[in-house]
Design a protein around this motif. Structure first.
Motif, PDB file in Angstrom:
ATOM      1  N   SER A   2       1.276  -1.104  -0.126  1.00 18.90           N
ATOM      2  CA  SER A   2       0.342   0.353  -0.048  1.00 18.90           C
ATOM      3  C   SER A   2       0.839   1.342  -0.024  1.00 18.90           C
ATOM      4  CB  SER A   2      -0.899   0.480   0.925  1.00 18.90           C
ATOM      5  OG  SER A   2      -2.106   1.041   1.260  1.00 18.90           O
ATOM      6  N   ILE A   3       0.153   2.789  -0.049  1.00 24.29           N
ATOM      7  CA  ILE A   3       1.080   3.880   0.268  1.00 24.29           C
ATOM      8  C   ILE A   3       0.544   4.430   0.528  1.00 24.29           C
ATOM      9  CG2 ILE A   3      -0.811   4.384  -1.792  1.00 24.29           C
ATOM     10  CD1 ILE A   3       1.901   5.561  -3.310  1.00 24.29           C
ATOM     11  N   ALA A   4       0.662   5.650   1.511  1.00 22.38           N
ATOM     12  CA  ALA A   4       0.452   6.531   2.140  1.00 22.38           C
ATOM     13  C   ALA A   4      -0.526   7.190   1.235  1.00 22.38           C
ATOM     14  CB  ALA A   4       1.363   7.691   2.457  1.00 22.38           C
ATOM     15  N   ALA A   5      -1.803   7.635   1.887  1.00 25.16           N
ATOM     16  CA  ALA A   5      -2.335   8.370   1.492  1.00 25.16           C
ATOM     17  C   ALA A   5      -2.597  10.073   1.407  1.00 25.16           C
ATOM     18  CB  ALA A   5      -4.185   8.812   2.696  1.00 25.16           C
ATOM     19  N   SER A   6      -1.630  10.553   2.478  1.00 25.27           N
ATOM     20  CA  SER A   6      -0.768  11.866   2.130  1.00 25.27           C
ATOM     21  C   SER A   6       0.127  11.724   0.227  1.00 25.27           C
ATOM     22  CB  SER A   6      -0.148  12.637   2.787  1.00 25.27           C
ATOM     23  OG  SER A   6       1.223  11.750   2.800  1.00 25.27           O
ATOM     24  N   ALA A  23      -4.257  -1.555  -4.497  1.00 24.26           N
ATOM     25  CA  ALA A  23      -3.634  -2.280  -2.707  1.00 24.26           C
ATOM     26  C   ALA A  23      -3.595  -1.095  -2.160  1.00 24.26           C
ATOM     27  CB  ALA A  23      -1.952  -1.753  -2.929  1.00 24.26           C
ATOM     28  N   PHE A  24      -3.985   0.525  -2.426  1.00 24.86           N
ATOM     29  CA  PHE A  24      -4.712   1.587  -1.415  1.00 24.86           C
ATOM     30  C   PHE A  24      -5.370   1.269  -1.374  1.00 24.86           C
ATOM     31  CE2 PHE A  24      -6.251   6.083  -1.215  1.00 24.86           C
ATOM     32  CZ  PHE A  24      -5.852   5.894   0.068  1.00 24.86           C
ATOM     33  N   PHE A  25      -6.430   0.888  -2.619  1.00 29.99           N
ATOM     34  CA  PHE A  25      -8.149   1.535  -1.648  1.00 29.99           C
ATOM     35  C   PHE A  25      -8.576   0.145  -0.705  1.00 29.99           C
ATOM     36  CE2 PHE A  25      -9.183   4.683  -4.898  1.00 29.99           C
ATOM     37  CZ  PHE A  25      -9.451   5.771  -4.129  1.00 29.99           C
ATOM     38  N   SER A  26      -7.727  -1.363  -1.132  1.00 28.42           N
ATOM     39  CA  SER A  26      -7.887  -2.415  -0.817  1.00 28.42           C
ATOM     40  C   SER A  26      -7.600  -2.572   1.179  1.00 28.42           C
ATOM     41  CB  SER A  26      -7.736  -3.499  -1.303  1.00 28.42           C
ATOM     42  OG  SER A  26      -8.033  -3.463  -2.734  1.00 28.42           O
ATOM     43  N   SER A  27      -7.187  -1.615   1.616  1.00 29.21           N
ATOM     44  CA  SER A  27      -6.197  -1.808   2.979  1.00 29.21           C
ATOM     45  C   SER A  27      -6.748  -0.723   3.708  1.00 29.21           C
ATOM     46  CB  SER A  27      -4.833  -1.069   2.518  1.00 29.21           C
ATOM     47  OG  SER A  27      -5.085   0.254   2.587  1.00 29.21           O
ATOM     48  N   LEU A  28      -7.586  -0.227   2.860  1.00 26.43           N
ATOM     49  CA  LEU A  28      -8.869   1.070   3.867  1.00 26.43           C
ATOM     50  C   LEU A  28      -9.811   0.046   4.700  1.00 26.43           C
ATOM     51  CD1 LEU A  28      -8.623   3.953   1.603  1.00 26.43           C
ATOM     52  CD2 LEU A  28      -7.368   3.193   3.389  1.00 26.43           C
ATOM     53  N   LYS A  36     -12.578  -1.218   0.880  1.00 22.81           N
ATOM     54  CA  LYS A  36     -12.952  -0.848   0.468  1.00 22.81           C
ATOM     55  C   LYS A  36     -12.442  -1.535  -1.096  1.00 22.81           C
ATOM     56  CE  LYS A  36     -13.374   3.651  -0.351  1.00 22.81           C
ATOM     57  NZ  LYS A  36     -14.880   4.146  -0.850  1.00 22.81           N
ATOM     58  N   LYS A  37     -12.796  -2.884  -0.946  1.00 22.26           N
ATOM     59  CA  LYS A  37     -11.609  -3.078  -1.799  1.00 22.26           C
ATOM     60  C   LYS A  37     -12.007  -3.270  -2.817  1.00 22.26           C
ATOM     61  CE  LYS A  37     -10.155  -8.768  -2.209  1.00 22.26           C
ATOM     62  NZ  LYS A  37      -9.176  -8.938  -3.037  1.00 22.26           N
ATOM     63  N   THR A  38     -10.878  -3.284  -3.966  1.00 22.60           N
ATOM     64  CA  THR A  38     -11.281  -3.054  -5.250  1.00 22.60           C
ATOM     65  C   THR A  38     -10.378  -4.143  -6.249  1.00 22.60           C
ATOM     66  OG1 THR A  38     -11.159  -0.847  -5.096  1.00 22.60           O
ATOM     67  CG2 THR A  38     -10.693  -1.500  -7.019  1.00 22.60           C
ATOM     68  N   ASP A  39     -10.749  -4.692  -6.924  1.00 26.37           N
ATOM     69  CA  ASP A  39      -9.638  -5.686  -7.620  1.00 26.37           C
ATOM     70  C   ASP A  39     -10.227  -5.403  -9.599  1.00 26.37           C
ATOM     71  OD1 ASP A  39      -9.298  -7.235  -6.091  1.00 26.37           O
ATOM     72  OD2 ASP A  39     -11.792  -8.473  -6.110  1.00 26.37           O
ATOM     73  N   VAL A  40      -8.700  -5.265 -10.185  1.00 24.52           N
ATOM     74  CA  VAL A  40      -8.768  -5.106 -11.505  1.00 24.52           C
ATOM     75  C   VAL A  40      -9.703  -5.810 -12.469  1.00 24.52           C
ATOM     76  CG1 VAL A  40      -7.210  -4.205 -13.251  1.00 24.52           C
ATOM     77  CG2 VAL A  40      -6.625  -3.776 -10.546  1.00 24.52           C
ATOM     78  N   ILE A  70     -20.398   2.512  -5.872  1.00 27.20           N
ATOM     79  CA  ILE A  70     -18.800   2.155  -6.828  1.00 27.20           C
ATOM     80  C   ILE A  70     -18.184   2.136  -5.966  1.00 27.20           C
ATOM     81  CG2 ILE A  70     -19.973   3.998  -8.186  1.00 27.20           C
ATOM     82  CD1 ILE A  70     -18.116   5.587  -7.694  1.00 27.20           C
ATOM     83  N   SER A  71     -17.517   2.276  -4.196  1.00 28.63           N
ATOM     84  CA  SER A  71     -16.826   2.390  -3.278  1.00 28.63           C
ATOM     85  C   SER A  71     -15.401   2.980  -4.612  1.00 28.63           C
ATOM     86  CB  SER A  71     -16.608   1.153  -3.436  1.00 28.63           C
ATOM     87  OG  SER A  71     -14.876   0.369  -2.832  1.00 28.63           O
ATOM     88  N   SER A  72     -14.347   2.614  -4.628  1.00 34.50           N
ATOM     89  CA  SER A  72     -13.283   3.462  -5.014  1.00 34.50           C
ATOM     90  C   SER A  72     -13.665   3.667  -6.686  1.00 34.50           C
ATOM     91  CB  SER A  72     -11.771   2.371  -5.091  1.00 34.50           C
ATOM     92  OG  SER A  72     -12.279   1.490  -6.180  1.00 34.50           O
TER      93      SER A  72
END
Length: 280
Positions: A2-6, A23-28, A36-40, A70-72
């Motif tokens: 994941s990556i920091a939100a900032s 990776a970012f949204f699925s970690s929230l 907020k899982k998001t599969d490509v 729609i989540s993310s």
């Protein structure tokens, strides 16, 4: 990773890859205890079928579409890409209950991504993201103590409104997509501005029996039917199995009596198909 939100919300949209976004949204983990899982490419095959059905049902028309919950927004973006590849003229209204969040500054360079409700989605320490939710093992490793301390510190920053940076919890790539409008909306509260507006409505991974009882789902379906423009308009209800990642859904058509009929099933079909067909 994941990556920091900032960092994430500072990147230009063209530098955000689908994998990074997922990776970012699925970690929230949100305040309602869901991710907020998001599969490509989650609905790639279904998107193609929807595009073909819309082209057949409404040839040459400028289409109005509604994507609910729609989540993310990654799957909304992919739907738009499928429609574009078919050459359709369309506008999508993409909704969720809330997109609002803030990045709050804490002491010693710490930060947190926080929902408007006050629920913390992510901690950040020295530029590194840390999950804000506890696992069972955290009680033994001491991580739960760290999380509790961070919540207390960030809670103070929230009350004092220190270093508040508003952000929207939606794909920056989607916000750059022409023809897509993002709007906050609750599926269980009827929206008069949506009535008789849309040629197609999709509700993915929201009207599920794991989340709501049958009466609640019937209410939501009744609202979605009211949003369909006329007989011939389409409704898609679909869910993704958390274990197998298979999609199960049903594409419905509004008939001349304003009741639903089945056009096509995906996987095992929608688990609430009987409730949709029973809506009077």
């Amino acid at each position: 990773m994941s990556i920091a939100a900032s960092r994430f919300f500072s990147l230009p949209p063209e530098q955000i890859t689908p994998a990074l976004e997922a990776a970012f949204f699925s970690s929230l983990k949100t305040g309602n205890d869901t991710f907020k899982k998001t599969d490509v490419r989650r609905f790639e095959e279904i998107d193609g079928v929807v595009a073909a059905e819309l082209a057949k049902a409404f040839p040459g028309q400028a289409l109005e579409l509604l994507d609910v919950g729609i989540s993310s927004g990654t799957t909304t973006l992919e739907l738009a890409e499928a429609l574009e590849s078919t050459g359709l003229d369309f506008r999508i209204t993409a909704t969720d209950r809330s997109f609002a969040a803030s990045i709050l500054d804490g002491p010693l360079g710490s930060r947190a991504l926080v929902e408007d409700s006050g629920h913390i989605l992510q901690f950040e320490i020295m530029g590194r993201p840390l999950r804000a939710w506890d696992r069972r093992l955290d009680r033994f490793t001491g991580r739960s103590i760290l999380n509790a301390a961070l919540r207390k510190v960030i809670g103070r920053s929230a009350r004092e409104q220190v270093g508040v940076r508003p952000v929207e919890l939606v794909s920056p790539r989607l916000k750059e997509q022409p023809g897509v409008t993002i709007a906050e909306d609750d599926i269980f509260t009827r929206t008069p501005a949506f009535e008789h507006k849309f040629h197609f409505v999709r509700a993915a991974n929201i009207l599920n029996l794991d989340y709501f009882d049958k009466d609640r789902i019937s209410t939501g379906v009744g609202h979605l039917r009211a949003y369909l423009r006329s007989p011939g308009a389409l409704l898609l209800l679909v869910r993704t199995d958390k274990v197998t990642s298979r999609n199960h859904g049903t594409l419905f058509r509004l008939d001349e009596d304003y009741r639903f009929e089945v056009v096509r099933r995906f996987g095992d079909g929608s688990e609430v198909e009987d409730l949709v067909l029973a809506v009077a």
